[in-house]
Design a protein around this motif. Structure first.
Motif, PDB file in Angstrom:
ATOM      1  N   GLU A  47       0.855  -0.956   0.002  1.00 54.38           N
ATOM      2  CA  GLU A  47      -0.004  -0.004   0.081  1.00 54.38           C
ATOM      3  C   GLU A  47       1.069   1.236   0.068  1.00 54.38           C
ATOM      4  OE1 GLU A  47      -4.102  -1.695   1.997  1.00 54.38           O
ATOM      5  OE2 GLU A  47      -2.720  -0.180   3.258  1.00 54.38           O
ATOM      6  N   LEU A  48       0.364   2.207  -0.785  1.00 54.34           N
ATOM      7  CA  LEU A  48       1.294   3.514  -0.969  1.00 54.34           C
ATOM      8  C   LEU A  48       0.257   4.624  -0.362  1.00 54.34           C
ATOM      9  CD1 LEU A  48       3.106   5.573  -2.097  1.00 54.34           C
ATOM     10  CD2 LEU A  48       1.947   5.578  -4.243  1.00 54.34           C
ATOM     11  N   ARG A  49       0.691   5.325   0.881  1.00 55.55           N
ATOM     12  CA  ARG A  49       0.378   6.501   1.374  1.00 55.55           C
ATOM     13  C   ARG A  49       0.812   7.652   1.416  1.00 55.55           C
ATOM     14  NH1 ARG A  49      -3.875   4.426   4.950  1.00 55.55           N
ATOM     15  NH2 ARG A  49      -3.865   2.095   4.564  1.00 55.55           N
ATOM     16  N   ILE A  50       0.094   8.909   1.327  1.00 52.91           N
ATOM     17  CA  ILE A  50       0.152  10.125   1.576  1.00 52.91           C
ATOM     18  C   ILE A  50       1.229  10.346   2.868  1.00 52.91           C
ATOM     19  CG2 ILE A  50      -0.168  12.419   1.697  1.00 52.91           C
ATOM     20  CD1 ILE A  50      -2.254  11.803  -0.582  1.00 52.91           C
ATOM     21  N   VAL A  51       2.334  11.163   3.184  1.00 56.89           N
ATOM     22  CA  VAL A  51       2.737  11.644   4.315  1.00 56.89           C
ATOM     23  C   VAL A  51       2.293  13.191   4.308  1.00 56.89           C
ATOM     24  CG1 VAL A  51       4.724  11.939   5.799  1.00 56.89           C
ATOM     25  CG2 VAL A  51       4.433   9.852   4.276  1.00 56.89           C
ATOM     26  N   ARG A  52       1.205  13.476   5.030  1.00 62.02           N
ATOM     27  CA  ARG A  52       0.923  14.907   5.001  1.00 62.02           C
ATOM     28  C   ARG A  52       1.859  15.870   5.505  1.00 62.02           C
ATOM     29  NH1 ARG A  52      -3.052  16.055   1.049  1.00 62.02           N
ATOM     30  NH2 ARG A  52      -4.413  14.052   1.238  1.00 62.02           N
ATOM     31  N   ASP A  53       2.777  15.450   6.621  1.00 57.79           N
ATOM     32  CA  ASP A  53       3.666  16.281   7.135  1.00 57.79           C
ATOM     33  C   ASP A  53       4.640  16.749   6.042  1.00 57.79           C
ATOM     34  OD1 ASP A  53       2.619  15.481   9.383  1.00 57.79           O
ATOM     35  OD2 ASP A  53       4.344  14.428  10.121  1.00 57.79           O
ATOM     36  N   ARG A  54       4.847  16.188   4.841  1.00 55.98           N
ATOM     37  CA  ARG A  54       5.852  16.566   3.817  1.00 55.98           C
ATOM     38  C   ARG A  54       4.883  17.156   2.782  1.00 55.98           C
ATOM     39  NH1 ARG A  54       8.484  11.870   5.753  1.00 55.98           N
ATOM     40  NH2 ARG A  54       8.428  10.492   3.859  1.00 55.98           N
ATOM     41  N   GLN A  55       3.807  17.441   2.737  1.00 56.11           N
ATOM     42  CA  GLN A  55       3.114  18.314   1.735  1.00 56.11           C
ATOM     43  C   GLN A  55       3.382  19.682   1.675  1.00 56.11           C
ATOM     44  OE1 GLN A  55      -1.239  18.070   1.638  1.00 56.11           O
ATOM     45  NE2 GLN A  55      -1.231  19.263  -0.030  1.00 56.11           N
ATOM     46  N   LEU A  56       3.597  20.356   0.595  1.00 54.36           N
ATOM     47  CA  LEU A  56       3.696  21.684   0.548  1.00 54.36           C
ATOM     48  C   LEU A  56       2.530  22.507   0.515  1.00 54.36           C
ATOM     49  CD1 LEU A  56       6.179  21.735  -2.586  1.00 54.36           C
ATOM     50  CD2 LEU A  56       6.879  21.471  -0.051  1.00 54.36           C
ATOM     51  N   THR A  57       2.094  22.812   1.998  1.00 56.11           N
ATOM     52  CA  THR A  57       0.752  23.267   2.381  1.00 56.11           C
ATOM     53  C   THR A  57       0.543  24.602   1.397  1.00 56.11           C
ATOM     54  OG1 THR A  57       1.315  23.960   4.412  1.00 56.11           O
ATOM     55  CG2 THR A  57       0.054  21.803   4.097  1.00 56.11           C
ATOM     56  N   ALA A  58       1.597  25.486   1.429  1.00 57.21           N
ATOM     57  CA  ALA A  58       1.156  26.914   0.933  1.00 57.21           C
ATOM     58  C   ALA A  58       1.536  26.585  -0.627  1.00 57.21           C
ATOM     59  CB  ALA A  58       2.419  27.853   1.605  1.00 57.21           C
ATOM     60  N   THR A  59       2.584  25.972  -1.131  1.00 59.04           N
ATOM     61  CA  THR A  59       2.672  25.872  -2.584  1.00 59.04           C
ATOM     62  C   THR A  59       1.675  25.131  -3.298  1.00 59.04           C
ATOM     63  OG1 THR A  59       5.006  26.294  -2.001  1.00 59.04           O
ATOM     64  CG2 THR A  59       4.622  25.649  -4.416  1.00 59.04           C
TER      65      THR A  59
END
Ligand SMILES: Cc1cc2nc3c(=O)[nH]c(=O)nc-3n(C[C@H](O)[C@H](O)[C@H](O)COP(=O)(O)O)c2cc1C
Length: 335
Positions: free
Chosen positions: A45-57
């Motif tokens: 399974e492949l999951r997103i790691v939200r901590d490493r999302q560029l929340t502003a960009t």
């Protein structure tokens, strides 16, 4: 093409863990590597790691999903190279939007020699932000790269010279908009001053802004990568695009980006993604116009032949495998 390999008698869970580790070579926006893999007895399974999302960009997660899609394509190829076929379920559970994909139905087949070659390309592929040389990109190579994109369900529109001028103006505008936004500047600063296996070290960033037809991203700081006097007049610009602007299509766009870049690497073509024009809503609209409104833009890529006379940048670091591949569910089963 397929044939038997010594890896054929290894347990499935070992192959899954190794494929997930190999997927770590994938490119990602600002080298965020926003993915985590969970190895299960008969699935990956492949999951997103939200901590490493560029929340502003990247508040919508477009570039995040494209990055994860590139990792998914790498994992698919790594499994095929080891002699496993898999069924890919994309966004399999609407209740879990961060579960991007599940590889299931794993069956042994002969190891795929084309996939083996692509796995070798993963290990040499990298982003070289220097201007490209004057050598033109062979038309046949552009055709092969475009077909690799189409095979993953996306399209690559090669821009003509007028469109490149429009792209250049849009990229310049996007750069100004981003440089004026304190949150975007702060985010860029964070990812260009990291240690520990993510982000962009100075060695891969140009020591001065290269002479390019379309301005590359201004990283807000000078790196140490030497830039010659060349101007990349021979560069070709392509617009990766598709029919929808949804997470599922962004994931597929990432798979297509991986196919594009690995094929280009095999053919000796250098690739630099340009995502600033996609990040800024106004310039994303300009790209839509370049597609005559018939598709949605995912990413711009510069294609060219790298300067053969000078060494390019070193490889960008990656996170330790334990931080991206979770094997706790199968620990007792692995050899
Ligand atoms: C979705 C996406 C967007 C990217 N955007 C840019 C960009 O705008 N400018 C740039 O120089 N590199 C861009 N890159 C390249 C990444 O910075 C690069 O892949 C990452 O730092 C890892 O380095 P590597 O490709 O050398 O392995 C992008 C990559 C991805 C996957």
């Amino acid at each position: 093409m397929s044939h038997e390999t010594p890896g054929q008698d290894r347990p499935l869970t070992t192959a899954l863990a190794e494929a997930a580790a190999t997927a770590g070579y994938a490119p990602s926006v600002h080298n965020t590597q926003p993915w985590r893999w969970l190895v299960l007895p008969d699935a990956l399974e492949l999951r997103i790691v939200r901590d490493r999302q560029l929340t502003a960009t990247d508040p919508e997660g477009r570039l995040l999903a494209i990055s994860c899609g590139a990792a998914l394509h790498h994992a698919r190829l790594a499994l095929a190279a080891e002699g496993w076929t898999a069924v890919v379920e994309r966004l399999p559970d609407p209740a879990q939007p961060d579960l991007l994909a599940r590889l299931i139905g794993l069956n042994r087949s002969g190891a795929d020699t084309d996939a083996m070659r692509m796995v070798q390309c993963m290990q040499v592929r990298h982003t070289d932000r220097r201007p490209v040389s004057d050598e033109p990109v062979p038309t046949a190579a552009i055709g092969e790269i475009s077909r690799a994109v189409a095979a993953e369900g996306a399209s690559l529109q090669i821009l003509d010279s007028d469109q490149v001028m429009e792209l250049a103006a849009a990229a310049s505008h996007a750069g100004t908009v981003e440089a004026e936004d304190p949150q975007l500047r702060e985010e860029l600063q964070y990812w260009t001053s990291r240690a520990g296996g993510t982000g962009l070290p100075p060695e891969v960033l140009p020591e001065q802004q290269p002479q390019t037809t379309v301005p590359g991203r201004d990283f807000g700081r000078a790196g140490t990568l030497p830039i010659g006097p060349g101007h990349d007049k021979a560069a070709v610009y392509g617009l990766l695009n598709g029919d929808e602007d949804e997470p599922d299509s962004w994931l597929r766009a990432g798979e297509a980006l991986s196919a594009l870049w690995l094929t280009a690497t095999r053919l000796g073509v250098s690739v630099v993604p340009l995502s600033g024009v996609v990040e800024v809503p106004g310039t994303r609209q300009t790209l839509r116009r370049l597609l005559s409104g018939l598709g949605f833009p995912y990413l711009v890529v510069r294609l060219g032949i790298a300067d053969p006379a000078h060494a390019g940048p070193p490889h960008t670091p990656r996170l330790p495998i334990e931080q991206v591949v979770d094997t706790s569910a199968v620990r007792d089963q692995r050899s």
